[in-house]
Motif scaffolding. Structure first.
Motif: not given
Ligand SMILES: [Zn+2]
Length: 378
Positions: A275, A325, A342-344
């Motif tokens: 990250k 992710w 990406c997380e979302t």
């Protein structure tokens, strides 16, 4: 009297519907539904909140909910955004940053105060705190490694074309002395944790260095920002005498296209994803361990489509699952693929939009030189 009320509301709506009043007078947001009954401008809810803080100059009312009397409606009809701008924005220096609704509070508030409260742009050739070509003063600067903010003397000089700061009040030699054309400044209140937080970045040996400053006074920090833009403008004007004022204006301080956390893997794509905080500054994608790090851990140059750069949704098939992710994206460069997660999904799409916007632009001669440097380094 109901009849009078209806007539007034009809007259108010007619003025409100004029094309010139379809965007907020201060930030450009569409469909403003507030107005200043003393300045005669149509503004958005958020700008109306700022106007409320200068009650001696501006009285705001809702166009939908408040009562308007005949005289106020006539005042709005006589003024409106076009007439008011012709007065209060008559002489804005070309380098002065005019914020939009995406900008932070301090920039929007100082823009409104500069226009209506301090009347900085009503007369030509006014001596303004950022138009002298020299600015000196104290800014609170975040320590490089300890994260502590300390007062430091800064000096901006058009004659020398540089920005300096000094670690001690009476120091003769500056701690840094940076040419004005390698500096960028961008407000970053959330990241810095101060409503007046300004990030100044500069290139040293083609590497990006970040410093983080603020001033207690919103006016002072915005003056610094516009002073930097003013000095840059005049420096570039001399350096590129055939460029138009507008071309030069586009080369002054710029906001980052996008910032945020993603996970990345190394060149062999077998290591675990880590990250990192990413900043996309035009064609430079930089990553940091912490958003407030002084130096980038690494940088990726993002060129144009014609030159073999593209962005793709998802990761190449067969990518090992060493990431936490789920929303992947791949940047293809002539040399290698860069893999991110990406997380979302919103983040993934925002990053793809940001990368696409620069990949779709043709590269300038200076950008070919930067690309060559990145290739040489790797
Ligand atoms: Zn607004």
């Amino acid at each position: 009297m109901a009849g009078g009320h209806e007539r007034r509301m009809k007259a108010l709506k007619e003025v409100w519907r004029r094309a010139e009043n379809s965007l907020c007078a201060d930030c450009g947001k569409p469909d403003p539904d507030w107005a200043s009954s003393t300045l005669g401008v149509f503004i958005c809810l958020s700008c109306s909140g700022i106007h409320r803080n200068i009650p001696s100059i501006s009285k705001v009312k809702s166009l939908k909910m408040d009562h308007w009397d005949d005289a106020q409606v006539q005042f709005l009809a006589k003024h409106g955004n076009a007439v008011t701008k012709a007065t209060y924005e008559a002489h804005i220096p070309i380098y002065y940053y005019q914020p939009t609704y995406n900008d932070c509070q301090v920039l929007r508030e100082q823009w409104i105060r500069a226009k209506y409260e301090r009347k900085e742009f009503t007369e030509p050739g006014k001596q303004l705190p950022y138009s002298d070509g020299v600015k000196e003063g104290i800014l609170w600067k975040r320590g490089r490694d300890n994260g502590q903010f300390l007062p430091r003397k800064f000096l901006l000089s058009e004659r020398e074309g540089c920005l300096k700061y000094f670690t001690k009040q009476d120091a003769k030699e500056p701690k840094i002395n940076v040419k004005i054309d390698v500096i960028n400044a961008t407000f970053q209140p959330a990241k810095i944790g101060n409503p007046n937080g300004l990030q100044i970045t500069y290139l040293k040996d083609n590497k990006t260095r970040n410093i983080f400053v603020y001033h207690e006074s919103g006016k002072e920090v915005v003056d610094w920002y516009n002073a930097i833009r003013s000095v840059q403008f005049h420096y570039l004007k001399v350096a590129f005498p055939i460029a138009s004022d507008n071309e030069i204006k586009n080369r002054l301080t710029r906001n980052f296209l996008k910032e945020g956390y993603m996970e990345k893997t190394g060149p062999k794509q077998r290591e675990a994803f880590k990250k990192r905080w990413f900043t996309l500054d035009h064609r430079r994608l930089m990553y940091f361990k912490d958003p407030l790090d002084a130096f980038a851990k690494g940088e990726v140059f993002v060129g144009s489509r014609e030159n073999g750069y593209s962005v793709q949704k998802g990761l190449p098939s067969g990518t090992q699952g060493n990431f936490s992710w789920p929303y992947g994206l791949t940047i293809v460069t002539p040399d290698r693929e860069y893999l991110f997660t990406c997380e979302t999904e919103t983040d993934q799409l925002d990053w793809i939009t940001a990368f696409t916007s620069i990949i779709n632009q043709a590269m300038t001669p200076q950008e070919y030189a930067i690309e060559a440097y990145f290739k040489f380094k790797s």
